[in-house]
Scaffold this motif. Structure first.
Motif, PDB file in Angstrom:
ATOM      1  N   HIS A   7       0.871  -1.186   0.000  1.00  0.00           N
ATOM      2  CA  HIS A   7       0.000   0.000   0.000  1.00  0.00           C
ATOM      3  C   HIS A   7       0.904   1.230   0.000  1.00  0.00           C
ATOM      4  O   HIS A   7       2.121   1.100   0.066  1.00  0.00           O
ATOM      5  CB  HIS A   7      -0.980  -0.027   1.178  1.00  0.00           C
ATOM      6  CG  HIS A   7      -0.340   0.021   2.526  1.00  0.00           C
ATOM      7  ND1 HIS A   7       0.493  -0.978   2.993  1.00  0.00           N
ATOM      8  CD2 HIS A   7      -0.390   0.947   3.529  1.00  0.00           C
ATOM      9  CE1 HIS A   7       0.902  -0.670   4.211  1.00  0.00           C
ATOM     10  NE2 HIS A   7       0.401   0.488   4.558  1.00  0.00           N
ATOM     11  N   HIS A  46       6.159   1.923   3.492  1.00  0.00           N
ATOM     12  CA  HIS A  46       6.098   0.763   2.585  1.00  0.00           C
ATOM     13  C   HIS A  46       6.516   1.140   1.162  1.00  0.00           C
ATOM     14  O   HIS A  46       7.269   0.412   0.515  1.00  0.00           O
ATOM     15  CB  HIS A  46       4.685   0.164   2.588  1.00  0.00           C
ATOM     16  CG  HIS A  46       4.293  -0.343   3.938  1.00  0.00           C
ATOM     17  ND1 HIS A  46       4.335  -1.668   4.273  1.00  0.00           N
ATOM     18  CD2 HIS A  46       3.907   0.318   5.060  1.00  0.00           C
ATOM     19  CE1 HIS A  46       3.971  -1.808   5.549  1.00  0.00           C
ATOM     20  NE2 HIS A  46       3.711  -0.615   6.047  1.00  0.00           N
ATOM     21  N   ASP A  77      -0.347  -4.073   6.170  1.00  0.00           N
ATOM     22  CA  ASP A  77      -0.917  -3.318   7.298  1.00  0.00           C
ATOM     23  C   ASP A  77      -2.441  -3.467   7.333  1.00  0.00           C
ATOM     24  O   ASP A  77      -3.166  -2.551   7.747  1.00  0.00           O
ATOM     25  CB  ASP A  77      -0.543  -1.833   7.191  1.00  0.00           C
ATOM     26  CG  ASP A  77       0.905  -1.584   7.580  1.00  0.00           C
ATOM     27  OD1 ASP A  77       1.636  -2.557   7.860  1.00  0.00           O
ATOM     28  OD2 ASP A  77       1.306  -0.403   7.604  1.00  0.00           O
ATOM     29  N   HIS A  85       3.110  -4.154  11.847  1.00  0.00           N
ATOM     30  CA  HIS A  85       4.221  -3.865  12.771  1.00  0.00           C
ATOM     31  C   HIS A  85       3.885  -4.137  14.240  1.00  0.00           C
ATOM     32  O   HIS A  85       4.610  -3.687  15.124  1.00  0.00           O
ATOM     33  CB  HIS A  85       4.700  -2.399  12.622  1.00  0.00           C
ATOM     34  CG  HIS A  85       4.665  -1.880  11.222  1.00  0.00           C
ATOM     35  ND1 HIS A  85       5.632  -2.215  10.307  1.00  0.00           N
ATOM     36  CD2 HIS A  85       3.770  -1.086  10.567  1.00  0.00           C
ATOM     37  CE1 HIS A  85       5.332  -1.630   9.142  1.00  0.00           C
ATOM     38  NE2 HIS A  85       4.210  -0.962   9.285  1.00  0.00           N
ATOM     39  N   LYS A 107       7.545   2.155  17.074  1.00  0.00           N
ATOM     40  CA  LYS A 107       6.475   1.990  16.089  1.00  0.00           C
ATOM     41  C   LYS A 107       6.018   0.547  16.134  1.00  0.00           C
ATOM     42  O   LYS A 107       6.828  -0.376  16.037  1.00  0.00           O
ATOM     43  CB  LYS A 107       6.971   2.346  14.681  1.00  0.00           C
ATOM     44  CG  LYS A 107       5.905   2.217  13.633  1.00  0.00           C
ATOM     45  CD  LYS A 107       6.063   3.261  12.533  1.00  0.00           C
ATOM     46  CE  LYS A 107       5.001   3.095  11.482  1.00  0.00           C
ATOM     47  NZ  LYS A 107       5.139   1.859  10.713  1.00  0.00           N
TER      48      LYS A 107
END
Ligand SMILES: [Zn+2]
Length: 367
Positions: A103, A108, A231, A258, A285
């Motif tokens: 995405h 990314h 994600d 993540h 993160k």
């Protein structure tokens, strides 16, 4: 004699070349997987035993994701592009066969254009020529990638489609907001009713709708299966796992988003029964204690590897140090490598310490 020749030719085809030459059968190359540290972004390189390569995501642009704003905005740094380039070199990849952009968030798609300048890319794979987040501060990764994808050969797959990496079976299970609606065929555990759905919770979607578009992948090599949903959101994980588990059981779970608590639905994480989990978190993160606990408690889990020690996780919600590629205080940029053999056995290596662990094949398909 005329009739004998075809028979001799047929027999010759059945005799392995190694026996003809009286040698041991040549060891087949493994599937090598490099989980590259991008400080909480994603970049995973697959090198098939056939030699073909697939990079899933490209990390952050510049130095984003670094610990402090001053470091993150430091000019002239191409941190993740350089780290990925170093791994491509280490793996002897001189042409990328497939670059998958799950995405268009910066962590990314951040180096899609930069890497396309550095190495030839045969095929791009993405969710289509748009992003749902066109706000001025959120569209930069897509806008940098758009001219590259327009000139290139770009595949826009639907759930159920195959990405034809030679030597692997790579299937798309989510794309552009759609997820599989039928169980995967010939897959252990796929289609089975999932008792965890009875009490399963759903979550409100957060304000980052681009995650909802993520391409999710199932990568299979013999009995080895790895799940990487990019994600994708909690409710989409739920749709893949409830009321029936559509994707089956896995060897490896590459944690969704993540380790952020907007993903990691236990009804999926428990049902897939992964032997090994790997979290592509950064120091600050992902890596949420809640998500970590869900994975830690998942049935059948042997080890939980992390690209970073999570600051939020503290002493209670991080794996033992040998499974952490980066401890943050003293080091960054160490990767985790996995080598998978044809019999389903595999080795994992922590590049920070050289610590390796051998995982013997389980009889037949992963449970
Ligand atoms: Zn992300």
């Amino acid at each position: 004699m005329r009739k004998v020749w075809p028979l001799l030719a047929a027999v010759a085809l059945l005799v392995p070349i190694s026996l003809v030459h009286g040698q041991q059968p040549q060891q087949q190359k493994p599937l090598d997987i490099y989980f590259i540290d991008t400080e909480g972004g994603q970049a995973t390189l697959f090198v098939s035993p056939s030699g073909q390569s697939m990079l899933v995501d490209t990390g952050f642009p510049g130095n984003q994701g670094a610990a402090t704003p001053a470091e993150a905005n430091a000019p002239g740094i191409m941190r993740d592009a350089d780290r990925i380039t170093a791994v491509l070199k280490q793996a002897n990849v001189i042409v990328l066969d497939y670059m998958v952009i799950t995405h268009y968030h910066a962590d990314h798609a951040g180096n899609a254009a930069e890497l396309a300048h550095r190495i030839p890319v045969r095929h791009f794979v993405d969710h289509g020529p748009y992003t749902v987040e066109m706000q001025a501060n959120r569209d930069a990764p897509y806008l940098s990638y758009q001219p590259v994808r327009e000139r290139a050969h770009t595949i826009v797959p639907k759930p159920g489609d195959k990405i034809p990496v030679v030597g692997l079976d790579v299937r798309v299970v989510s794309a552009a907001g759609d997820v599989l609606t039928e169980p995967m065929v010939g897959v252990p555990g796929a289609g089975a009713p999932n008792p965890l759905c009875r009490d399963a919770k759903l979550k409100e979607q957060d304000a980052t709708p681009e995650n909802f578009e993520s391409i999710g992948l199932v990568i299979r090599y013999g009995s080895f299966r790895l799940l990487d949903l990019g994600d994708l959101t909690w409710n989409q994980e739920h749709a893949l796992a409830c009321p029936n588990n559509l994707i089956g059981t896995f060897t490896v779970f590459h944690t969704t988003r993540h380790g952020d608590p907007h993903s990691g639905a236990p009804q999926l994480v428990y049902a897939i029964r992964a032997r090994v989990a790997l979290m592509n978190n950064g120091e600050r993160k992902g890596g949420s204690p809640e998500y970590w606990q869900t994975v830690h408690e998942a049935p059948g889990l042997e080890d939980f590897w992390q690209l970073h020690r999570s600051a939020a996780g503290g002493a209670e919600h991080n794996s033992p140090e040998q499974f952490l590629a980066n401890l943050n205080e003293t080091d960054h940029g160490h990767n985790i490598k996995m080598s998978v053999r044809a019999d389903g056995s595999f080795t994992m290596t922590n590049a920070r310490t050289g610590f390796t662990k051998e995982y013997p094949a389980r009889g037949g398909a992963p449970r």
